[in-house]
Design an enzyme around this catalytic site. Sequence first.
Site, PDB file in Angstrom:
ATOM      1  N   GLU A 320     -16.591  -1.128  12.212  1.00  0.00           N
ATOM      2  CA  GLU A 320     -17.150  -0.765  13.521  1.00  0.00           C
ATOM      3  C   GLU A 320     -16.472   0.469  14.113  1.00  0.00           C
ATOM      4  OE1 GLU A 320     -18.096  -5.377  14.828  1.00  0.00           O
ATOM      5  OE2 GLU A 320     -16.219  -4.460  15.463  1.00  0.00           O
ATOM      6  N   PRO A 321     -16.632   1.616  13.465  1.00  0.00           N
ATOM      7  CA  PRO A 321     -15.991   2.812  14.036  1.00  0.00           C
ATOM      8  C   PRO A 321     -16.745   3.310  15.257  1.00  0.00           C
ATOM      9  CG  PRO A 321     -17.350   3.407  12.143  1.00  0.00           C
ATOM     10  CD  PRO A 321     -17.409   1.907  12.250  1.00  0.00           C
ATOM     11  N   GLY A 322     -16.009   3.624  16.315  1.00  0.00           N
ATOM     12  CA  GLY A 322     -16.614   4.236  17.500  1.00  0.00           C
ATOM     13  C   GLY A 322     -16.051   5.640  17.640  1.00  0.00           C
ATOM     14  N   ARG A 323     -14.757   5.676  17.964  1.00  0.00           N
ATOM     15  CA  ARG A 323     -14.059   6.950  18.168  1.00  0.00           C
ATOM     16  C   ARG A 323     -14.217   7.892  16.962  1.00  0.00           C
ATOM     17  NH1 ARG A 323      -9.263   6.856  21.181  1.00  0.00           N
ATOM     18  NH2 ARG A 323      -9.173   4.666  20.634  1.00  0.00           N
ATOM     19  N   ARG A 360      -8.093   8.912  30.048  1.00  0.00           N
ATOM     20  CA  ARG A 360      -7.248   8.479  28.931  1.00  0.00           C
ATOM     21  C   ARG A 360      -5.811   9.008  29.042  1.00  0.00           C
ATOM     22  NH1 ARG A 360      -7.700   9.456  24.300  1.00  0.00           N
ATOM     23  NH2 ARG A 360      -7.186   7.397  23.484  1.00  0.00           N
ATOM     24  N   CYS A 391      -7.089  13.159  44.267  1.00  0.00           N
ATOM     25  CA  CYS A 391      -5.967  13.011  45.193  1.00  0.00           C
ATOM     26  C   CYS A 391      -4.909  12.105  44.600  1.00  0.00           C
ATOM     27  CB  CYS A 391      -6.465  12.455  46.505  1.00  0.00           C
ATOM     28  SG  CYS A 391      -7.568  13.609  47.275  1.00  0.00           S
ATOM     29  N   GLU A 392      -4.334  12.544  43.518  1.00  0.00           N
ATOM     30  CA  GLU A 392      -3.363  11.699  42.840  1.00  0.00           C
ATOM     31  C   GLU A 392      -2.552  12.570  41.890  1.00  0.00           C
ATOM     32  OE1 GLU A 392      -4.965   7.965  41.833  1.00  0.00           O
ATOM     33  OE2 GLU A 392      -3.582   7.658  40.179  1.00  0.00           O
ATOM     34  N   TYR A 421     -14.754   7.466  24.719  1.00  0.00           N
ATOM     35  CA  TYR A 421     -14.018   6.853  25.823  1.00  0.00           C
ATOM     36  C   TYR A 421     -13.705   7.825  26.963  1.00  0.00           C
ATOM     37  CZ  TYR A 421     -13.557   3.307  22.227  1.00  0.00           C
ATOM     38  OH  TYR A 421     -13.837   2.396  21.253  1.00  0.00           O
TER      39      TYR A 421
END
Length: 463
Positions: A320-323, A360, A391-392, A421
């Site tokens: 199940e490869p996604g990336r 990420r 704002c962080e 992602y």
Amino acid sequence: MSRSAHPAGPRHADVLPEGHYSAPATDLNELDPKVWSRTVTRDADGALTVGGIEVARLAEEFGTPAYFLDESDFRARCRAWADAFGTEADVFYAGKAFLSRAVVRWLKEEGLNLDVCSGGELTTALGAGMPAERIAFHGNNKTVAEIERAVEAGVGRIVLDSFQEIARVSHIAQRLGTRQRVQIRVTVGVEAHTHEFIATAHEDQKFGIALADGQAAEAVRRALTLDGLELIGIHSHIGSQIFDMAGFEVSARRVVQLLAEVRDEHGVELPEIDLGGGLGIAYTSDDDPSEPHEIAKALGDIVTRECESAGLRTPRISVEPGRAIVGPTAFTLYEVGTIKPLEGLRTYVSVDGGMSDNIRTALYDAEYSVALVSRTSEAEPMLVRVVGKHCESGDIVVKDAFLPADLAPGDLIAVPATGAYCRSMASNYNHALRPPVVAVRDGQARVIVRRETEEDLLRLDVG
Ligand code: LLP
């Protein structure tokens, strides 16, 4: 100096080690093919082009920030995975990495199956015409409504994640007058990330049913006795961004041991095993991922060897490869807004996106590359931190990188390998409008997920 003791960022007191960041050996104008999608190149004027289209034109037509997805690269990667695993195995693209209706159609055309893990992903898959039997439904807490829809639609498999779910899916399938094909997700006591893996007997996490203490064997026992279920195999997923096959080796060995126990106890040889996803990609030039055919061979060899020694027929394998499919096929294009040199530290380059389009870096301390793409430059390299407009202070896109010292507001910079992602985990923090995904292929660019508008935001705010 107090400010160097607390540079802004997710990790406080992350003090720059003296002399740690030496200028890069490589030419900053070079685009490393490991991290950029396959049709990316620079034209005669030095501007980056993808699918034959120059970034300034893309920025003008679609705005920034935006994700540009190289469709022919995506399709080529699908084909490479399908060819590598052949007709004796199944490749399920993990939709959580990035899913849209166009992507579903590409997957269908290129012969891949699809792993979904929510009602929303299931709706997208079915709505875009993915045949239900090519869909696997995942998740550690699927709702009754989600299970009903999946069973009614006739999904090819539901991956069961708990004892409650074994009973629940069987009950629903019986009520709907059918038998649902299922796998049981087991936790094999392997945790793998990048070049490391840890193999233990127990795992302290929410997914699956532990092999340890006979839990998984008990799950199989129950699934085999329930009339609403057809148990087709065992599933294991060990982690993400993995380069080292050793974790898969331990996982496959432990899953095959369970298959042997099931044969001995029930006289049944379960026909399938799924080894999950998690294969790594290059985010920077330091990463060295394997090709699909190398992965297919390694996994096939491991399973065959383990089955031979257990005296089992080799089961059908799925992955199940996604990336590894979508990650390298897209980059995010930003416009530089402000540039703030901090004497003796580094230069903060603010772009028009940030943690709302790529969480990420803040969430996982992920590493990314970045390049000036609207032109080339012969200026000296400068150490930069690419930050967003939120704002962080942890709103960091690229933690440490080099860009040419003549970088100026209005320049376009791009972060490669943002296909996985990033859009799928994007947020509306600070009421940011999530960027579009634009597919580029053979000189044509078209929006496949449009940019959010302020009307979109206000539609949910009922006042
Ligand atoms: N199969 C299962 C059961 C999974 O849980 C996952 C990912 C995959 C396949 C696909 O893994 P991939 O090949 O894409 O690594 N948000 C994190 C990654 C979370 C992965 C969750 N499960 C990140 O941005 O790194």
